[in-house]
Design a protein around this motif. Structure first.
Motif, PDB file in Angstrom:
ATOM      1  N   ASP A   1      69.658  51.663  80.321  1.00  0.00           N
ATOM      2  CA  ASP A   1      69.654  50.413  79.572  1.00  0.00           C
ATOM      3  C   ASP A   1      71.086  49.959  79.276  1.00  0.00           C
ATOM      4  OD1 ASP A   1      68.389  48.281  78.122  1.00  0.00           O
ATOM      5  OD2 ASP A   1      68.925  49.334  76.256  1.00  0.00           O
ATOM      6  N   ILE A   2      71.932  50.873  78.875  1.00  0.00           N
ATOM      7  CA  ILE A   2      73.343  50.554  78.576  1.00  0.00           C
ATOM      8  C   ILE A   2      74.034  50.058  79.844  1.00  0.00           C
ATOM      9  CG2 ILE A   2      75.571  51.558  77.978  1.00  0.00           C
ATOM     10  CD1 ILE A   2      73.935  53.436  76.058  1.00  0.00           C
TER      11      ILE A   2
ATOM     12  N   VAL B   1      72.743  48.751  82.572  1.00  0.00           N
ATOM     13  CA  VAL B   1      72.197  47.487  83.026  1.00  0.00           C
ATOM     14  C   VAL B   1      72.728  46.334  82.177  1.00  0.00           C
ATOM     15  CG1 VAL B   1      70.058  46.121  83.159  1.00  0.00           C
ATOM     16  CG2 VAL B   1      70.136  48.429  84.095  1.00  0.00           C
ATOM     17  N   ARG B   2      72.823  46.542  80.877  1.00  0.00           N
ATOM     18  CA  ARG B   2      73.259  45.467  79.975  1.00  0.00           C
ATOM     19  C   ARG B   2      74.770  45.204  80.034  1.00  0.00           C
ATOM     20  NH1 ARG B   2      69.734  44.758  74.809  1.00  0.00           N
ATOM     21  NH2 ARG B   2      67.775  45.571  75.549  1.00  0.00           N
ATOM     22  N   PHE B   3      75.520  46.268  80.143  1.00  0.00           N
ATOM     23  CA  PHE B   3      76.955  46.088  79.982  1.00  0.00           C
ATOM     24  C   PHE B   3      77.762  46.196  81.267  1.00  0.00           C
ATOM     25  CE2 PHE B   3      75.380  47.645  75.876  1.00  0.00           C
ATOM     26  CZ  PHE B   3      75.711  46.553  75.106  1.00  0.00           C
TER      27      PHE B   3
END
Length: 91
Positions: free
Chosen positions: A84-85, A87-89
């Protein structure tokens, strides 16, 4: 003088598949039991060792299962969070 009396097996003939599976999966068969009944020290020791192992497994496996489940769930959560980290950042 040895006792010539025999123990009669009135049960195993009715559960041939169960008897076969028990022998294949656990190494327990009527011959081992009869040897133990007749005082064979090696057979008695083998059955005793099997019993001790069974007791340890019965006592420890719930805790092992619980801890491994927590480890797997924690690892899953960690990897999900990392994904998740990234993919987002990073993307």
């Amino acid at each position: 003088m040895k006792n010539k009396a025999k123990v009669r097996d009135h049960v195993s003939g009715y559960g041939k598949q169960v008897t076969k599976a028990t022998n294949q999966k656990f190494g327990i068969n009527n011959a081992l039991i009869i040897k133990a009944v007749n005082g064979d020290e090696k057979a008695l020791k083998q059955i005793g060792d099997m019993g001790k192992l069974g007791e340890r497994l019965a006592m420890s496996m719930p805790l092992i299962r619980e801890n491994l489940k927590a480890y797997i769930e924690g690892t899953t959560e960690y990897n999900t969070a990392l994904a998740d980290i990234y993919v987002r950042f990073v993307a």
